[in-house]
Design a protein around this motif. Structure first.
Motif, PDB file in Angstrom:
ATOM      1  N   LEU A 169       0.837  -1.200   0.000  1.00  0.00           N
ATOM      2  CA  LEU A 169       0.000   0.000   0.000  1.00  0.00           C
ATOM      3  C   LEU A 169       0.870   1.247   0.000  1.00  0.00           C
ATOM      4  CD1 LEU A 169      -2.734   1.382   0.161  1.00  0.00           C
ATOM      5  CD2 LEU A 169      -2.632   1.143   2.659  1.00  0.00           C
ATOM      6  N   ALA A 170       1.941   1.238   0.765  1.00  0.00           N
ATOM      7  CA  ALA A 170       2.840   2.390   0.825  1.00  0.00           C
ATOM      8  C   ALA A 170       3.475   2.651  -0.532  1.00  0.00           C
ATOM      9  CB  ALA A 170       3.920   2.174   1.890  1.00  0.00           C
ATOM     10  N   VAL A 171       3.888   1.569  -1.209  1.00  0.00           N
ATOM     11  CA  VAL A 171       4.492   1.707  -2.542  1.00  0.00           C
ATOM     12  C   VAL A 171       3.481   2.263  -3.533  1.00  0.00           C
ATOM     13  CG1 VAL A 171       5.473   0.445  -4.478  1.00  0.00           C
ATOM     14  CG2 VAL A 171       6.193  -0.090  -2.149  1.00  0.00           C
ATOM     15  N   LEU A 172       2.238   1.761  -3.461  1.00  0.00           N
ATOM     16  CA  LEU A 172       1.192   2.219  -4.361  1.00  0.00           C
ATOM     17  C   LEU A 172       0.912   3.703  -4.159  1.00  0.00           C
ATOM     18  CD1 LEU A 172      -0.983   1.659  -6.474  1.00  0.00           C
ATOM     19  CD2 LEU A 172      -2.516   0.966  -4.614  1.00  0.00           C
ATOM     20  N   LEU A 173       0.827   4.108  -2.891  1.00  0.00           N
ATOM     21  CA  LEU A 173       0.582   5.517  -2.595  1.00  0.00           C
ATOM     22  C   LEU A 173       1.726   6.393  -3.105  1.00  0.00           C
ATOM     23  CD1 LEU A 173      -0.874   5.278   1.033  1.00  0.00           C
ATOM     24  CD2 LEU A 173      -2.110   5.896  -1.064  1.00  0.00           C
ATOM     25  N   TYR A 174       2.944   5.907  -2.964  1.00  0.00           N
ATOM     26  CA  TYR A 174       4.104   6.650  -3.456  1.00  0.00           C
ATOM     27  C   TYR A 174       4.040   6.816  -4.972  1.00  0.00           C
ATOM     28  CZ  TYR A 174       8.838   7.703  -4.953  1.00  0.00           C
ATOM     29  OH  TYR A 174       9.919   8.277  -5.569  1.00  0.00           O
ATOM     30  N   LEU A 175       3.706   5.716  -5.676  1.00  0.00           N
ATOM     31  CA  LEU A 175       3.645   5.775  -7.135  1.00  0.00           C
ATOM     32  C   LEU A 175       2.556   6.719  -7.597  1.00  0.00           C
ATOM     33  CD1 LEU A 175       4.184   2.003  -8.020  1.00  0.00           C
ATOM     34  CD2 LEU A 175       5.821   3.894  -8.318  1.00  0.00           C
ATOM     35  N   LEU A 176       1.416   6.669  -6.904  1.00  0.00           N
ATOM     36  CA  LEU A 176       0.327   7.575  -7.266  1.00  0.00           C
ATOM     37  C   LEU A 176       0.732   9.016  -7.036  1.00  0.00           C
ATOM     38  CD1 LEU A 176      -2.752   5.641  -5.800  1.00  0.00           C
ATOM     39  CD2 LEU A 176      -2.231   6.052  -8.223  1.00  0.00           C
ATOM     40  N   SER A 177       1.431   9.255  -5.917  1.00  0.00           N
ATOM     41  CA  SER A 177       1.894  10.604  -5.613  1.00  0.00           C
ATOM     42  C   SER A 177       2.904  11.064  -6.650  1.00  0.00           C
ATOM     43  CB  SER A 177       2.515  10.646  -4.213  1.00  0.00           C
ATOM     44  OG  SER A 177       3.097  11.905  -3.959  1.00  0.00           O
ATOM     45  N   ALA A 178       3.816  10.194  -7.028  1.00  0.00           N
ATOM     46  CA  ALA A 178       4.829  10.548  -8.031  1.00  0.00           C
ATOM     47  C   ALA A 178       4.179  10.849  -9.357  1.00  0.00           C
ATOM     48  CB  ALA A 178       5.850   9.401  -8.174  1.00  0.00           C
ATOM     49  N   GLY A 179       3.158  10.042  -9.704  1.00  0.00           N
ATOM     50  CA  GLY A 179       2.462  10.285 -10.958  1.00  0.00           C
ATOM     51  C   GLY A 179       1.783  11.629 -10.974  1.00  0.00           C
ATOM     52  N   THR A 180       1.206  12.003  -9.806  1.00  0.00           N
ATOM     53  CA  THR A 180       0.549  13.304  -9.706  1.00  0.00           C
ATOM     54  C   THR A 180       1.550  14.427  -9.897  1.00  0.00           C
ATOM     55  OG1 THR A 180      -1.112  12.416  -8.220  1.00  0.00           O
ATOM     56  CG2 THR A 180      -0.821  14.798  -8.209  1.00  0.00           C
ATOM     57  N   MET A 181       2.726  14.256  -9.244  1.00  0.00           N
ATOM     58  CA  MET A 181       3.747  15.302  -9.352  1.00  0.00           C
ATOM     59  C   MET A 181       4.247  15.422 -10.784  1.00  0.00           C
ATOM     60  SD  MET A 181       5.959  15.055  -5.837  1.00  0.00           S
ATOM     61  CE  MET A 181       6.291  13.303  -5.934  1.00  0.00           C
ATOM     62  N   CYS A 182       4.411  14.293 -11.445  1.00  0.00           N
ATOM     63  CA  CYS A 182       4.926  14.322 -12.808  1.00  0.00           C
ATOM     64  C   CYS A 182       3.925  14.933 -13.777  1.00  0.00           C
ATOM     65  CB  CYS A 182       5.287  12.902 -13.256  1.00  0.00           C
ATOM     66  SG  CYS A 182       6.739  12.225 -12.411  1.00  0.00           S
ATOM     67  N   SER A 183       2.629  14.825 -13.434  1.00  0.00           N
ATOM     68  CA  SER A 183       1.613  15.332 -14.350  1.00  0.00           C
ATOM     69  C   SER A 183       1.407  16.839 -14.213  1.00  0.00           C
ATOM     70  CB  SER A 183       0.278  14.611 -14.096  1.00  0.00           C
ATOM     71  OG  SER A 183      -0.214  14.929 -12.792  1.00  0.00           O
ATOM     72  N   ALA A 184       2.001  17.451 -13.169  1.00  0.00           N
ATOM     73  CA  ALA A 184       1.862  18.893 -12.989  1.00  0.00           C
ATOM     74  C   ALA A 184       2.483  19.615 -14.183  1.00  0.00           C
ATOM     75  CB  ALA A 184       2.544  19.326 -11.696  1.00  0.00           C
ATOM     76  N   GLU A 185       1.876  20.705 -14.565  1.00  0.00           N
ATOM     77  CA  GLU A 185       2.398  21.461 -15.696  1.00  0.00           C
ATOM     78  C   GLU A 185       2.096  22.936 -15.513  1.00  0.00           C
ATOM     79  OE1 GLU A 185       0.472  20.361 -19.318  1.00  0.00           O
ATOM     80  OE2 GLU A 185      -1.545  20.694 -18.528  1.00  0.00           O
ATOM     81  N   THR A 186       2.849  23.763 -16.225  1.00  0.00           N
ATOM     82  CA  THR A 186       2.606  25.200 -16.237  1.00  0.00           C
ATOM     83  C   THR A 186       2.219  25.596 -17.652  1.00  0.00           C
ATOM     84  OG1 THR A 186       4.179  25.628 -14.453  1.00  0.00           O
ATOM     85  CG2 THR A 186       3.586  27.486 -15.858  1.00  0.00           C
ATOM     86  N   LEU A 187       0.948  25.958 -17.817  1.00  0.00           N
ATOM     87  CA  LEU A 187       0.462  26.426 -19.112  1.00  0.00           C
ATOM     88  C   LEU A 187       0.749  27.911 -19.264  1.00  0.00           C
ATOM     89  CD1 LEU A 187      -3.042  24.684 -19.234  1.00  0.00           C
ATOM     90  CD2 LEU A 187      -0.901  23.889 -20.256  1.00  0.00           C
ATOM     91  N   VAL A 188       1.005  28.335 -20.502  1.00  0.00           N
ATOM     92  CA  VAL A 188       1.204  29.752 -20.805  1.00  0.00           C
ATOM     93  C   VAL A 188       0.222  30.138 -21.900  1.00  0.00           C
ATOM     94  CG1 VAL A 188       2.899  31.548 -21.283  1.00  0.00           C
ATOM     95  CG2 VAL A 188       3.674  29.323 -20.439  1.00  0.00           C
ATOM     96  N   TYR A 189      -0.651  31.085 -21.598  1.00  0.00           N
ATOM     97  CA  TYR A 189      -1.634  31.562 -22.575  1.00  0.00           C
ATOM     98  C   TYR A 189      -1.165  32.887 -23.165  1.00  0.00           C
ATOM     99  CZ  TYR A 189      -4.936  27.980 -21.150  1.00  0.00           C
ATOM    100  OH  TYR A 189      -5.550  26.779 -20.920  1.00  0.00           O
TER     101      TYR A 189
END
Length: 375
Positions: free
Chosen positions: A3-23
């Motif tokens: 469970l700890a590993v799964l939570l870590y992977l989900l957290s890492a995926g969330t961090m990796c998906s962050a982005e900065t859009l420029v309009y």
């Protein structure tokens, strides 16, 4: 353990998906390849910009603003029409892929809507009409669409420049950090006109201090606050200067501290005019774009003694830097070069505030305005 590993992977995926859009707001009329509002992404590690995509087709969306919750974007339609059926401001929802879907549109009752700002609460917005010499405010509905116009104020006055200041020209509108006041820089009147704001209704009324007179012939164009809220800037388009201002929020009073040139050594550059001014998130550096000299002027601010000092002018690798933005991390400036159809990023020195090229450059037709959305 699993469970700890799964939570870590989900957290890492969330961090990796962050982005900065420029309009990017643009001009679509005249000799341009632009079709409306464009969007790219910014790499906040390197300052690299991705290739831009068309976020929405629009008519002269020269200036845009994003709601505090990041769900909606508002764009002016800078056209000369002033009748009740004309469109001056458009609301869009922001999709997961960064594209925009129109919610509704409203007339601003004044020609050439050129600037929009969203209230800190996200409950209303304000618009400045350049050729109309007026400003308007609108409530924002729960879905992000615009309600009926709540306030309209026609400015009346002139100043000393016979070509540019024969009448009022409202050029920008900005809210105080607590949202109780709005400040409209009027280039034609040489004044910052001040309004009291009620966010719940979206209404604006003249403040006790009706306005702040700026240097004659300066032509105040844009206005911005430093993060602390007690210092503000206004760039003077016609005189290639920037004014450091003091804001006393308890007294609701604005005053001038110092005015300095945006050009090296204060030497005049024929045909130069300023466009945008911004204060760095650290409150210690400020930036102003020069059209003609084609540079960003860098300043050091000392809020404790009300001083502003010129540091340098950095080339923008293009022509006519109209608008620019400081990314959410405070590491980069992204500049829209209107006449060379390119956008460039510059790295900010964390200590001095000085700028240097990142080498990243993209093509956008007649870019005018830059806005960030980090998510």
């Amino acid at each position: 353990m699993r469970l700890a590993v799964l939570l870590y992977l989900l957290s890492a995926g969330t961090m990796c998906s962050a982005e900065t859009l420029v309009y990017f707001g643009t001009y679509t009329r005249g000799n341009t390849s632009s079709e409306g509002i464009y969007v790219a992404t910014l790499d906040e590690a390197t300052g690299a910009l991705s290739q831009p995509r068309l976020a929405a087709k629009a008519d002269n969306p020269s200036f845009v603003a994003i709601a505090p919750d990041g769900k909606t974007l508002y764009a002016v339609s800078e056209t000369p029409w002033t009748d009740e059926s004309s469109i001056g401001i458009v609301a869009y929802s922001i999709g997961d892929d960064g594209t925009l879907k129109q919610l509704n549109q409203r007339s601003t009752r004044g020609g050439a809507a050129c600037h929009v700002a969203v209230h800190p609460s996200g409950k209303c917005l304000g618009v400045a009409n350049y050729s109309g010499g007026s400003c308007a405010s609108f409530p924002i509905n729960d879905d992000g669409s615009l309600g009926e116009i709540a306030s309209f104020h026609q400015h009346v006055g002139s100043s000393v420049n016979p070509r540019r200041q024969q009448e009022a020209h409202a050029h920008s509108i900005n809210f105080s950090a607590d949202g109780t006041q709005a400040f409209v820089a009027d280039l034609g009147m040489d004044q910052i006109v001040i309004y009291d704001v009620v966010a719940e209704t979206g209404t604006m009324t003249p403040s006790k201090q009706r306005s702040l007179k700026m240097p004659a012939g300066g032509g105040p164009r844009h206005f911005c606050f430093a993060p602390a809220g007690n210092i503000a800037l206004a760039n003077l388009e016609l005189s290639s200067e920037v004014a450091l201002l003091r804001y006393e929020d308890a007294a609701r009073r604005l005053s001038i501290l110092k005015v300095v040139s945006t050009l090296p050594g204060g030497q005049a550059v024929p045909g130069n005019s300023t466009a945008e001014c911004l204060v760095h998130p650290n409150g210690q550096a400020a930036y102003v774009s020069n059209r003609g000299h084609n540079s960003i002027a860098v300043f050091r601010i000392d809020a404790s003694n009300g001083d502003i000092e010129w540091i340098e002018n950095e080339s923008i690798r293009g022509e006519v830097p109209r608008g620019f933005g400081i990314d959410p991390s405070g590491k980069f400036v992204v500049v829209a070069n209107q006449n060379s159809d390119n956008v460039v990023s510059l790295k900010i020195d964390g200590e001095s505030g000085a700028l240097s090229p990142t080498g990243s450059e993209i093509t956008v037709g007649t870019p005018v305005n830059v806005r960030f959305l980090k998510r």
